[in-house]
Design a protein around this motif. Sequence first.
Motif, PDB file in Angstrom:
ATOM      1  N   THR A  23       0.963  -1.242  -0.044  1.00  0.00           N
ATOM      2  CA  THR A  23       0.118  -0.198  -0.058  1.00  0.00           C
ATOM      3  C   THR A  23       1.277   1.178  -0.104  1.00  0.00           C
ATOM      4  OG1 THR A  23      -0.147   0.484   2.262  1.00  0.00           O
ATOM      5  CG2 THR A  23      -1.840  -1.609   1.758  1.00  0.00           C
ATOM      6  N   PRO A  24       0.499   2.575  -0.310  1.00  0.00           N
ATOM      7  CA  PRO A  24       0.679   3.127  -0.314  1.00  0.00           C
ATOM      8  C   PRO A  24       1.620   3.942   1.211  1.00  0.00           C
ATOM      9  CG  PRO A  24      -0.978   3.660  -1.584  1.00  0.00           C
ATOM     10  CD  PRO A  24      -0.754   2.873  -0.879  1.00  0.00           C
ATOM     11  N   GLU A  25       0.834   3.734   1.965  1.00  0.00           N
ATOM     12  CA  GLU A  25       1.323   3.892   3.468  1.00  0.00           C
ATOM     13  C   GLU A  25       2.655   2.429   3.882  1.00  0.00           C
ATOM     14  OE1 GLU A  25      -1.668   3.068   2.794  1.00  0.00           O
ATOM     15  OE2 GLU A  25      -2.715   5.080   3.117  1.00  0.00           O
ATOM     16  N   GLN A  26       2.734   1.491   3.275  1.00  0.00           N
ATOM     17  CA  GLN A  26       3.517   1.066   3.325  1.00  0.00           C
ATOM     18  C   GLN A  26       4.515   0.774   2.962  1.00  0.00           C
ATOM     19  OE1 GLN A  26       1.129  -2.683   2.807  1.00  0.00           O
ATOM     20  NE2 GLN A  26       1.361  -3.788   4.041  1.00  0.00           N
ATOM     21  N   ASN A  27       4.430   1.542   1.704  1.00  0.00           N
ATOM     22  CA  ASN A  27       6.015   2.240   0.844  1.00  0.00           C
ATOM     23  C   ASN A  27       6.296   3.459   1.383  1.00  0.00           C
ATOM     24  OD1 ASN A  27       6.047   0.766  -1.716  1.00  0.00           O
ATOM     25  ND2 ASN A  27       4.235   0.872  -2.295  1.00  0.00           N
ATOM     26  N   ALA A  28       5.320   3.968   1.756  1.00  0.00           N
ATOM     27  CA  ALA A  28       6.399   4.869   2.723  1.00  0.00           C
ATOM     28  C   ALA A  28       7.054   4.738   4.322  1.00  0.00           C
ATOM     29  CB  ALA A  28       5.512   6.031   3.327  1.00  0.00           C
ATOM     30  N   GLY A  29       6.496   3.754   4.324  1.00  0.00           N
ATOM     31  CA  GLY A  29       7.249   3.155   6.358  1.00  0.00           C
ATOM     32  C   GLY A  29       6.476   3.477   6.926  1.00  0.00           C
ATOM     33  N   ALA A  30       4.643   3.551   6.597  1.00  0.00           N
ATOM     34  CA  ALA A  30       3.869   4.468   8.075  1.00  0.00           C
ATOM     35  C   ALA A  30       4.045   3.179   8.104  1.00  0.00           C
ATOM     36  CB  ALA A  30       2.771   5.398   7.792  1.00  0.00           C
ATOM     37  N   ARG A  31       3.679   1.401   7.743  1.00  0.00           N
ATOM     38  CA  ARG A  31       3.386   0.913   8.088  1.00  0.00           C
ATOM     39  C   ARG A  31       3.899  -0.731   7.750  1.00  0.00           C
ATOM     40  NH1 ARG A  31      -2.038   0.588  10.156  1.00  0.00           N
ATOM     41  NH2 ARG A  31      -3.536   1.827   9.379  1.00  0.00           N
ATOM     42  N   CYS A  32       4.070  -1.226   8.550  1.00  0.00           N
ATOM     43  CA  CYS A  32       5.123  -2.846   8.276  1.00  0.00           C
ATOM     44  C   CYS A  32       4.507  -3.264   7.122  1.00  0.00           C
ATOM     45  CB  CYS A  32       4.665  -3.614   9.721  1.00  0.00           C
ATOM     46  SG  CYS A  32       5.839  -4.926   9.758  1.00  0.00           S
ATOM     47  N   VAL A  33       5.427  -3.946   6.126  1.00  0.00           N
ATOM     48  CA  VAL A  33       5.442  -4.140   4.845  1.00  0.00           C
ATOM     49  C   VAL A  33       5.127  -5.836   5.281  1.00  0.00           C
ATOM     50  CG1 VAL A  33       7.289  -2.902   3.590  1.00  0.00           C
ATOM     51  CG2 VAL A  33       7.963  -4.799   4.879  1.00  0.00           C
ATOM     52  N   TRP A  34       5.288  -6.141   6.216  1.00  0.00           N
ATOM     53  CA  TRP A  34       4.385  -7.562   6.405  1.00  0.00           C
ATOM     54  C   TRP A  34       3.160  -7.804   7.214  1.00  0.00           C
ATOM     55  CZ3 TRP A  34       9.830  -7.405   7.550  1.00  0.00           C
ATOM     56  CH2 TRP A  34      10.933  -7.499   7.180  1.00  0.00           C
ATOM     57  N   CYS A  35       2.730  -7.215   8.483  1.00  0.00           N
ATOM     58  CA  CYS A  35       1.688  -7.263   8.754  1.00  0.00           C
ATOM     59  C   CYS A  35       1.008  -5.645   8.244  1.00  0.00           C
ATOM     60  CB  CYS A  35       2.500  -7.666   9.888  1.00  0.00           C
ATOM     61  SG  CYS A  35       2.528  -6.312  11.311  1.00  0.00           S
ATOM     62  N   GLY A  36       1.128  -5.165   8.164  1.00  0.00           N
ATOM     63  CA  GLY A  36       0.213  -3.948   7.299  1.00  0.00           C
ATOM     64  C   GLY A  36       0.453  -3.461   9.212  1.00  0.00           C
ATOM     65  N   ALA A  37       0.685  -3.206  10.349  1.00  0.00           N
ATOM     66  CA  ALA A  37       0.296  -2.793  11.157  1.00  0.00           C
ATOM     67  C   ALA A  37       1.414  -1.024  10.827  1.00  0.00           C
ATOM     68  CB  ALA A  37       1.056  -3.311  13.157  1.00  0.00           C
ATOM     69  N   VAL A  39       3.568   1.319  12.524  1.00  0.00           N
ATOM     70  CA  VAL A  39       4.553   1.701  12.657  1.00  0.00           C
ATOM     71  C   VAL A  39       5.119   3.234  13.601  1.00  0.00           C
ATOM     72  CG1 VAL A  39       7.285   1.627  11.524  1.00  0.00           C
ATOM     73  CG2 VAL A  39       5.492   0.002  10.945  1.00  0.00           C
ATOM     74  N   PRO A  40       4.910   3.798  14.065  1.00  0.00           N
ATOM     75  CA  PRO A  40       5.208   4.827  14.141  1.00  0.00           C
ATOM     76  C   PRO A  40       6.904   5.773  13.964  1.00  0.00           C
ATOM     77  CG  PRO A  40       4.174   4.121  16.131  1.00  0.00           C
ATOM     78  CD  PRO A  40       4.775   2.603  14.896  1.00  0.00           C
ATOM     79  N   PRO A  41       6.314   7.152  13.984  1.00  0.00           N
ATOM     80  CA  PRO A  41       8.138   7.347  13.785  1.00  0.00           C
ATOM     81  C   PRO A  41       9.196   6.644  14.699  1.00  0.00           C
ATOM     82  CG  PRO A  41       7.055   8.557  13.029  1.00  0.00           C
ATOM     83  CD  PRO A  41       5.812   8.334  13.638  1.00  0.00           C
ATOM     84  N   GLY A  42      10.211   5.709  14.489  1.00  0.00           N
ATOM     85  CA  GLY A  42      11.586   5.895  15.285  1.00  0.00           C
ATOM     86  C   GLY A  42      10.999   3.846  15.702  1.00  0.00           C
ATOM     87  N   ALA A  43       9.820   4.245  15.581  1.00  0.00           N
ATOM     88  CA  ALA A  43       9.587   2.629  16.169  1.00  0.00           C
ATOM     89  C   ALA A  43      10.176   1.002  15.493  1.00  0.00           C
ATOM     90  CB  ALA A  43       8.262   2.763  16.433  1.00  0.00           C
ATOM     91  N   GLY A  44       9.869   1.561  13.839  1.00  0.00           N
ATOM     92  CA  GLY A  44      10.111   0.755  13.481  1.00  0.00           C
ATOM     93  C   GLY A  44      11.264   0.434  12.921  1.00  0.00           C
ATOM     94  N   ARG A  45      11.392  -0.703  11.913  1.00  0.00           N
ATOM     95  CA  ARG A  45      12.533  -1.107  11.162  1.00  0.00           C
ATOM     96  C   ARG A  45      12.894  -0.913   9.807  1.00  0.00           C
ATOM     97  NH1 ARG A  45      15.756  -4.789  14.784  1.00  0.00           N
ATOM     98  NH2 ARG A  45      17.541  -3.647  13.253  1.00  0.00           N
TER      99      ARG A  45
END
Length: 159
Positions: A23-37, A39-45
Amino acid sequence: MTADCDLQASLLVYAVPARTALTPEQNAGARCVWCGAPVPPGAGRDLGGHGGWSPHGCPACYEVQGAWLRTYLEWADHIRVCATCRAGCWCATSADFQGCLTESAHRADRPPVVCARCEREVEAAERFEPRIRAGGRPQRIGYVHAAVCPGDERRWPCP
């Protein structure tokens, strides 16, 4: 380069879905690429995208996807150097790797193991091994039955 950077690069090549599947949100890093949850800034990998592509994984998915991929790549490395495995037979280490890979793939919600030679899903009791198709873009990881596919007439003698 650290081991984490190597894992990050390997995940990007082998485990992150294609941009077009996200999704656009996953491509932008706002959602996990695997589960879609979310991803708050600084919290994801950070998974190391480029050119405006910024895929991220949540910590839980990064851990289970990383465990699966590390096991896969370590097993593939083992097969390259193990004389028994290269001869088309199976050593105890490969048996252990198959068990670990099966377990980690289940936790990472990976698709079923399908043999690249016969294109059949590998049954639970069948032996299989990892196979990396190099040289193409993108590189692909997959599996093949160990030694021969069921029903294949060819047989290799094992010591």
